[in-house]
Each structure stands twice: as C-alpha cells, then as structure tokens.
Motif scaffolding. Structure first.
Motif, short mmCIF file in Angstrom:
data_model
loop_
_atom_site.label_atom_id
_atom_site.label_comp_id
_atom_site.label_asym_id
_atom_site.label_seq_id
_atom_site.Cartn_x
_atom_site.Cartn_y
_atom_site.Cartn_z
N VAL A 79 120.21 117.33 112.38
CA VAL A 79 119.80 118.71 112.19
C VAL A 79 118.62 119.06 113.09
O VAL A 79 117.59 118.39 113.07
N GLU A 80 118.80 120.11 113.87
CA GLU A 80 117.75 120.65 114.74
C GLU A 80 117.27 121.98 114.16
O GLU A 80 118.08 122.76 113.67
N GLY A 81 115.97 122.23 114.24
CA GLY A 81 115.46 123.55 113.89
C GLY A 81 114.84 123.61 112.50
O GLY A 81 115.00 122.70 111.69
N SER A 82 114.13 124.71 112.25
CA SER A 82 113.46 124.90 110.96
C SER A 82 114.13 126.03 110.18
O SER A 82 115.01 126.72 110.69
N ILE A 83 113.69 126.19 108.96
CA ILE A 83 114.28 127.20 108.08
C ILE A 83 113.41 128.46 108.11
O ILE A 83 112.26 128.44 107.64
N THR A 84 113.95 129.54 108.68
CA THR A 84 113.15 130.78 108.79
C THR A 84 113.88 132.02 108.28
O THR A 84 113.32 133.11 108.33
N THR A 85 115.12 131.86 107.83
CA THR A 85 115.85 133.01 107.30
C THR A 85 116.53 132.62 105.99
O THR A 85 116.73 131.43 105.71
N LEU A 86 116.92 133.62 105.23
CA LEU A 86 117.65 133.35 103.98
C LEU A 86 118.96 132.64 104.28
O LEU A 86 119.39 131.75 103.54
N GLU A 87 119.61 133.01 105.38
CA GLU A 87 120.86 132.37 105.77
C GLU A 87 120.62 130.89 106.10
O GLU A 87 121.43 130.02 105.73
N ASP A 88 119.51 130.60 106.81
CA ASP A 88 119.15 129.20 107.08
C ASP A 88 119.02 128.43 105.76
O ASP A 88 119.53 127.31 105.62
N ALA A 89 118.31 129.03 104.81
CA ALA A 89 118.03 128.36 103.53
C ALA A 89 119.32 128.07 102.77
O ALA A 89 119.46 127.03 102.12
N ARG A 90 120.28 128.99 102.87
CA ARG A 90 121.57 128.79 102.19
C ARG A 90 122.38 127.71 102.91
O ARG A 90 122.93 126.81 102.31
N LYS A 91 122.39 127.81 104.24
CA LYS A 91 123.24 126.92 105.03
C LYS A 91 122.78 125.47 104.96
O LYS A 91 123.60 124.56 104.92
N ILE A 92 121.47 125.23 104.91
CA ILE A 92 121.01 123.84 104.88
C ILE A 92 121.43 123.18 103.56
O ILE A 92 121.75 121.98 103.53
N GLN A 93 121.47 123.95 102.48
CA GLN A 93 121.94 123.37 101.21
C GLN A 93 123.41 122.97 101.32
O GLN A 93 123.82 121.91 100.82
N GLU A 94 124.20 123.82 101.95
CA GLU A 94 125.62 123.53 102.12
C GLU A 94 125.81 122.28 102.97
O GLU A 94 126.59 121.39 102.62
#
Ligand code: SF4
Length: 138
Positions: free
Chosen positions: A60-75
C-alpha cells in the motif's frame, strides 16, 4: 509454477505522488522474474486491469485523506492476508500530513478556484492508524 499456486499480490495507491509505485515499475527485469512466482493482480500504475479478489499480500502506497480512502483501505485490509505499507506517505502520512498542523479549509480556499467541489478530510493519516483494529478472519 502454475497460476493456481502463485501468491496473489495487489499494489494499491492512496493519496500520494505515485513515486513508490514508479520505483517498483523501474525494477523492470526483476518484475519479470517475480511474475514467474507471484501473480500481480492489481497494480494501477502498470495495468488498468483490477481484479476484485482476495490477496495474499497487499503493498500500500499513500495516506488516508478522503472519506473514499478511509472506506477503501478497510475493504483492502479485509481482502488481504498480509498488508505492507511502502513509503513515507503510507507509514507516516507524508508531506500531505502537514495539513494536520494547519487549517485545511484555508488551504482549500486558497488553492482551488471552486473549493466547494473539493471533498477532503482535515487530516492525513498513515495506513496503520486506519487498520489497527483489524482482526483477521478465522
Ligand atoms: S512516500 Fe509518498 S511522496 Fe514519497 S515517493 Fe512514495 S508516494 Fe511519493
């Protein structure tokens, strides 16, 4: 080795400059050798093909900066047996984590002509902070 026995690897991008993925892509000869023993099932910088599947390993590259990021990393976490962060963005929040010490609304209003169209979190967080509570499925 047949495809059935190859471990499936996904390489994922969150908020980042894509530089870490570029470093992997630059390992051209080594990647070809690796493809003999692993199946690279998701690698946005290298292919538009994205399999919706389970992964033995996710990079995984990158940080969590959007709501979509936060949802996708859980998936992705639930689909991955092993998850490995690569680069400063994923491990520590990256340069975009400077927002954690400032007012992100101020930045948005200065940088964008139509700030109302920009949806973002007020923080940039490392991947680990989003996946700490993950419990491996039995
Ligand atoms: S750590 Fe972040 S800023 Fe550095 S190369 Fe990787 S993606 Fe780019």
């Amino acid at each position: 080795m047949t495809d059935l026995k190859k471990p499936k690897v996904g390489i994922w991008k969150f908020t980042s400059c894509s530089g870490c993925q570029q470093v992997l892509l630059n390992c051209e000869d080594e990647l070809l050798e690796l493809a003999e023993v692993i199946e690279i099932a998701n690698f946005r910088e290298a292919s538009s093909i994205q399999l919706n599947d389970k992964y033995n390993i996710s990079l995984v590259e990158g940080s969590i900066t959007t709501l979509e990021d936060a949802r996708k990393i859980q998936e992705i976490r639930t689909k991955s047996k092993i998850l490995i962060t690569i680069g400063a963005c994923a491990t520590a929040g990256g340069i975009q984590a400077l927002r954690n010490f400032a007012n992100v609304d101020e930045f948005r209003n200065i940088v964008y002509a139509k700030p109302e169209y920009i949806s973002t979190l007020s923080t940039s967080t490392p991947i680990q902070e989003q996946t700490l509570n993950y419990v491996d499925a039995p």
